[in-house]
Design an enzyme around this catalytic site. Structure first.
Site, PDB file in Angstrom:
ATOM      1  N   GLY A  82     138.205  38.413 115.570  1.00 55.59           N
ATOM      2  CA  GLY A  82     137.425  37.191 115.555  1.00 55.59           C
ATOM      3  C   GLY A  82     138.037  36.098 116.414  1.00 55.59           C
ATOM      4  O   GLY A  82     139.261  36.021 116.578  1.00 55.59           O
ATOM      5  N   GLN A 130     130.915  44.819 113.319  1.00 60.18           N
ATOM      6  CA  GLN A 130     131.701  44.552 112.116  1.00 60.18           C
ATOM      7  C   GLN A 130     131.136  43.341 111.401  1.00 60.18           C
ATOM      8  O   GLN A 130     130.955  42.287 112.004  1.00 60.18           O
ATOM      9  CB  GLN A 130     133.174  44.314 112.482  1.00 60.18           C
ATOM     10  N   TYR A 132     131.149  40.552 108.178  1.00 55.84           N
ATOM     11  CA  TYR A 132     131.648  39.863 106.998  1.00 55.84           C
ATOM     12  C   TYR A 132     130.416  39.501 106.179  1.00 55.84           C
ATOM     13  O   TYR A 132     129.547  38.769 106.650  1.00 55.84           O
ATOM     14  CB  TYR A 132     132.402  38.589 107.360  1.00 55.84           C
ATOM     15  N   HIS A 275     144.249  44.640 107.430  1.00 55.19           N
ATOM     16  CA  HIS A 275     143.841  43.502 108.263  1.00 55.19           C
ATOM     17  C   HIS A 275     144.989  43.068 109.176  1.00 55.19           C
ATOM     18  O   HIS A 275     145.172  41.882 109.460  1.00 55.19           O
ATOM     19  CB  HIS A 275     143.398  42.332 107.372  1.00 55.19           C
ATOM     20  N   ARG A 278     147.383  40.372 107.919  1.00 53.77           N
ATOM     21  CA  ARG A 278     146.923  38.978 107.942  1.00 53.77           C
ATOM     22  C   ARG A 278     146.347  38.515 106.605  1.00 53.77           C
ATOM     23  O   ARG A 278     145.948  37.363 106.478  1.00 53.77           O
ATOM     24  CB  ARG A 278     145.861  38.811 109.033  1.00 53.77           C
ATOM     25  N   SER A 307     146.118  48.792 112.087  1.00 54.12           N
ATOM     26  CA  SER A 307     147.219  47.927 111.634  1.00 54.12           C
ATOM     27  C   SER A 307     148.576  48.489 112.057  1.00 54.12           C
ATOM     28  O   SER A 307     149.037  49.501 111.520  1.00 54.12           O
ATOM     29  CB  SER A 307     147.206  47.702 110.118  1.00 54.12           C
ATOM     30  N   ARG A 310     151.255  50.127 118.129  1.00 51.85           N
ATOM     31  CA  ARG A 310     151.740  49.518 119.360  1.00 51.85           C
ATOM     32  C   ARG A 310     152.125  50.561 120.411  1.00 51.85           C
ATOM     33  O   ARG A 310     152.442  50.214 121.547  1.00 51.85           O
ATOM     34  CB  ARG A 310     152.966  48.636 119.077  1.00 51.85           C
ATOM     35  N   GLY A 329     143.905  46.447 117.702  1.00 48.15           N
ATOM     36  CA  GLY A 329     143.474  45.079 117.891  1.00 48.15           C
ATOM     37  C   GLY A 329     144.436  44.266 118.729  1.00 48.15           C
ATOM     38  O   GLY A 329     144.173  43.956 119.887  1.00 48.15           O
ATOM     39  N   ARG A 330     145.586  43.928 118.161  1.00 49.95           N
ATOM     40  CA  ARG A 330     146.534  43.075 118.873  1.00 49.95           C
ATOM     41  C   ARG A 330     146.982  43.688 120.205  1.00 49.95           C
ATOM     42  O   ARG A 330     147.215  42.959 121.167  1.00 49.95           O
ATOM     43  CB  ARG A 330     147.758  42.792 118.004  1.00 49.95           C
TER      44      ARG A 330
END
Length: 380
Positions: A82, A130, A132, A275, A278, A307, A310, A329-330
């Site tokens: 987001g 996705q 919410y 998450h 987070r 999650s 890397r 994600g990251r």
């Protein structure tokens, strides 16, 4: 260091941290409270050892993976993130186009800074949506109608945010929605002119799919509270299963009994996820929850994992413990933050290269053949 010389995702993170104002970098990079669960995700993955087997023909690596009726070029996709345009202006579209280019899924966040319709078009048939579930059912219904009309067939409903996570970095940075310029942030913006100029060109980022609903919000925590129904229960999930005509994937599970119940209710998949560290600060690392969940669902539904990934070898670890597919994600956020579309492409190349080489080194060149026998159990 240049993008071309970035050898790993950590290098891209270092570059991104230099280019991005602190409040924007911390929004994506940070975790809940003392961030112990964020670190646990990575540490628990790295603690898993894999046993190589040799004298195997590794000359033809194969990454292609079929899931939910579609074959992708790799066993990983881009997780929903987001407000990513805060991290780097235009990031949402960059990642959607990256997914189209490399034939991998792009999970469009309901809290994206770009409309779900525009991102569906950019992802060119590879977009998943996705959701919410909002406390206002009319808002949720409206999003579902829009997603269906835009051509999304795979819906991920995120269930692991019944209350907004407490993120200490955001509190210290006085992060607010809409953004307020304090003396501290003005100095920060002046020290990051490329980000500031790019943001001026693109316009102030918001949450595009909820723009009208969030006009009165004053903090990111309040945004989350507006977006998410704290009273969302199994009964709501059953109704969503009945209402959504496509595939339904429940995102954010950590307990085996929850996963088994999703299978019983006719869901098509789950995402084992915390998450990205987070939300629940005291919970297990995502990879620690995976084996019991895989055993509980016993191949009845697809298992996705996110999650803490890397490295390409992390994807192998997840597959060995029962995941059919993974989401990052990251890792992609750091890429786009480090160098826009070029940086995002570099992130993909790094993960793909590490994954391919690790498969060859482990004697499992075909990703489909990765299983629990790769896990080192402490015996020869």
């Amino acid at each position: 260091m240049t993008i071309a010389r970035a050898a790993c995702i950590s290098d891209l993170r270092t570059i991104a941290k230099r280019r991005i104002p602190r409040f924007a970098f911390d929004l994506v990079d940070g975790g809940a409270e003392d961030e112990s669960n964020l670190r646990r995700n990575e540490d628990a993955l790295q603690a898993l050892r894999l046993t190589p087997r040799y004298l195997v023909d590794a000359s033809r690596p194969r990454l292609e993976t079929e899931i939910f009726g579609q074959t992708y070029s790799a066993p990983f996709g881009i997780a929903p993130i987001g407000m990513l345009n805060v991290f780097w202006p235009g990031a949402d579209l960059m990642l959607a186009r990256l997914a189209a280019k490399h034939n991998v899924p792009y999970c469009v966040s309901a809290a994206a800074s770009t409309s779900l319709e525009r991102l569906a078009e950019a992802a060119d048939g590879r977009g998943w949506f996705q959701l919410y579930a909002s406390a206002d059912h009319a808002v949720t219904d409206g999003l579902l109608d829009r997603a269906q009309a835009a051509g999304y067939r795979n819906l991920l409903v995120t269930v692991d945010v019944p209350a907004a996570g407490k993120r200490d970095r955001d509190i210290r940075n006085e992060l607010s929605v809409p953004f307020k310029f304090t003396p501290r942030t003005l100095v920060d913006l002046g020290l990051h002119p490329r980000w500031s100029l790019a943001t001026l060109r693109h316009g102030k980022p918001n949450i595009a799919n909820y723009a009208d609903l969030l006009k009165s919000a004053t903090s990111y925590a309040e945004v989350q509270a507006t977006l998410i129904a704290a009273d969302y229960t199994w009964d709501h999930l059953i109704k969503l299963r009945d209402r959504w005509p496509g595939r339904l994937i429940v995102k954010g599970l950590q307990h085996a009994e929850d996963a088994a119940r999703c299978a019983e209710l006719g869901c098509d998949g789950i995402v084992v996820s915390n998450h990205g560290g987070r939300q629940v600060a005291a919970g297990p690392g995502s990879i620690e929850a995976l084996p019991a969940i895989a055993k509980a669902v016993a191949d009845r539904i697809k298992i996705l994992f996110d999650s803490g990934i890397r490295r390409g070898s992390d994807i192998i670890r997840a597959k060995a413990l029962g995941a059919d597919f993974t989401l990052l994600g990251r890792s992609f956020a750091y890429g786009v933050g480090a160098g826009g579309a070029t940086g995002a492409d570099r992130a993909f190349t790094i993960i793909e290269l590490e994954l391919t080489r690790s498969l060859g080194q482990l004697g499992r060149p075909d990703f489909a053949n990765v299983d629990e026998t790769l896990i080192h159990r402490g015996t020869p």
